[in-house]
Design an enzyme around this catalytic site. Structure first.
Site, PDB file in Angstrom:
ATOM      1  N   GLY A 181      -1.138   3.189   8.096  1.00  0.00           N
ATOM      2  CA  GLY A 181      -1.212   2.762   6.541  1.00  0.00           C
ATOM      3  C   GLY A 181       0.075   2.781   5.880  1.00  0.00           C
ATOM      4  N   ASP A 182       0.927   4.009   6.180  1.00  0.00           N
ATOM      5  CA  ASP A 182       2.337   4.083   5.496  1.00  0.00           C
ATOM      6  C   ASP A 182       3.279   4.423   6.595  1.00  0.00           C
ATOM      7  OD1 ASP A 182       4.174   4.246   3.712  1.00  0.00           O
ATOM      8  OD2 ASP A 182       3.365   6.149   2.733  1.00  0.00           O
ATOM      9  N   PHE A 183       3.336   3.593   7.656  1.00  0.00           N
ATOM     10  CA  PHE A 183       4.011   3.746   8.788  1.00  0.00           C
ATOM     11  C   PHE A 183       5.348   3.600   8.647  1.00  0.00           C
ATOM     12  CE2 PHE A 183       5.312   3.882  13.025  1.00  0.00           C
ATOM     13  CZ  PHE A 183       4.597   4.328  13.827  1.00  0.00           C
ATOM     14  N   CYS A 184       5.962   4.727   7.747  1.00  0.00           N
ATOM     15  CA  CYS A 184       7.627   4.482   7.336  1.00  0.00           C
ATOM     16  C   CYS A 184       8.053   5.947   8.144  1.00  0.00           C
ATOM     17  CB  CYS A 184       7.723   4.541   6.033  1.00  0.00           C
ATOM     18  SG  CYS A 184       7.232   5.529   5.170  1.00  0.00           S
TER      19      CYS A 184
END
Ligand SMILES: Nc1ncnc2c1ncn2[C@@H]1O[C@H](COP(=O)(O)OP(=O)(O)O)[C@@H](O)[C@H]1O
Ligand SMILES: [Mg+2]
Length: 265
Positions: free
Chosen positions: A182-185
Site C-alpha cells: 500500500g505504500d511501496f516506496c
C-alpha cells in the site's frame, strides 16, 4: 526525545534508559524514534490505528515485518513499539549505486507479497474502500497538493482533487487482488547486505490490487533516481528495469491509475 512528551507507562518501561535517534524520513507526520533494537512510532489517533496493528500481527510469520512489542493509546496518540528492521532503507546510496541489485530485490519483495495466501486477511484495501477514503480526504480538504506530481493538477492536468476523484470513479480498472503493502516506496523497504530484509510502515497494507504496489514502486524508483527529494541523482537507474525483473509487461493504464489514486492520500 522531547522532554514534553509523556509516554504511556508500559512503553516508558520498555525503552527506559535508551537514547533514541529521531528519524525524519517519513512524510506522514508521525514521530519515529529509533532505538538499538526497537522503534517507537507515535501517530495521531485515527480509524486506521487498530487495523494497522492487526495487520502487522497477521503478517508475522508470513513475511518479514516488524514484530509488535507493545501498543498503547491515549486520547491523542497511538504509541507503537516494534522491533527494528535490520539493515538500511533501499534508497540508501549503497543500493542506489547498485541498480541491478536494488531492482532485483524490489521485484523479489513484490513477489513475496504475491505469495501470501489472502484467506483470513483482516484488511481489505480494494478499490471501493480506497475510493471511499479518497472521497473523505477530498471532502475534508486533506489532500496535500504541494506533495503531488507537478503534472497532476493545473495546466494539462486535473483542475482540483474533486475532478481527479470523479475521473478515478469513472475509470476503475479491473481488480486483481494480492497482498498489497500500500505504500511501496523505497524508504519502507529494508535491505541488509545484499538481501531483502523486510517491509515497514504497514498502515495501508491489506488485500489490494496487484498494480497498486507495482505503480508506487515504479514511481519511487524514478523519484529517488531523479533526486526528487533533494538528494543525489542516479543516472544508472531506469525504473523500467522493474518490469524486466518481474517478467511482466507494464500495464501503463493501471500504473497511471494507481499513481493518480495515491495523489489523494
Ligand atoms: N521497524 C523499523 N525498523 C527500522 N527503521 C524503521 C522502522 N520503522 C520506521 N523506521 C524508520 O523511520 C522511517 C519512518 O517510519 P515510517 O513508519 O515509514 O513512517 P512514515 O509513515 O512517516 O513514512 C522509516 O523510513 C525508517 O527509516
Ligand atoms: Mg514510511
Amino acid at each position: 526525545m522531547s522532554s514534553r512528551l509523556i509516554l504511556p507507562e508500559n512503553i516508558r518501561k520498555l525503552i527506559s534508559g535508551q537514547l533514541p535517534e529521531v528519524d525524519n524520513t517519513g512524510l506522514s507526520g508521525a514521530s519515529v524514534y529509533v532505538f538499538e533494537d526497537s522503534v517507537l512510532k507515535i501517530e495521531k489517533i485515527s480509524e486506521n490505528n487498530d487495523a494497522t496493528v492487526e495487520m502487522m500481527m497477521w503478517l508475522e510469520g508470513k513475511l518479514p515485518v516488524p514484530r509488535v512489542i507493545c501498543c498503547e493509546k491515549d486520547s491523542e496518540y497511538q504509541y507503537l513499539l516494534m522491533s527494528r528492521m535490520p539493515g538500511k532503507m533501499s534508497c540508501d546510496s549503497y543500493y542506489m549505486e547498485r541498480p541491478g541489485l536494488l531492482v532485483r530485490t524490489l521485484a523479489e519483495a513484490i513477489r513475496m507479497l504475491w505469495s501470501v495466501d489472502l484467506s483470513g486477511c483482516p484488511r481489505d484495501r480494494n478499490l471501493e474502500t480506497e475510493l471511499k477514503e479518497a472521497e473523505y480526504r477530498v471532502e475534508k480538504g486533506l489532500v496535500a497538493i504541494d506533495r503531488t506530481e507537478p503534472s497532476t493538477f493545473g495546466d494539462g492536468g486535473f483542475k482540483d482533487p474533486e475532478e481527479l476523484l470523479i475521473w478515478l470513479e469513472n475509470n476503475k480498472p479491473g481488480y486483481d487482488p494480492v497482498l498489497s503493502h500500500g505504500d511501496f516506496c523505497l524508504p519502507n523497504l529494508f535491505m541488509d547486505g545484499d538481501r531483502f530484509s523486510g517491509f515497514i510502515d504497514l498502515g495501508s497494507a491489506g488485500a489490494g490490487d496487484k498494480w497498486r504496489d507495482i505503480a508506487l514502486c515504479y514511481r519511487s524508483l524514478k523519484h529517488n533516481a531523479e533526486g526528487f527529494y533533494g538528494g543525489r541523482v542516479y543516472p544508472g537507474i531506469d525504473a523500467g528495469m522493474l518490469f524486466d525483473e518481474l517478467r511482466i509487461k507494464p500495464d501503463q493504464e493501471k500504473i497511471r491509475y494507481y499513481i493518480l489514486l495515491d495523489e489523494l492520500f
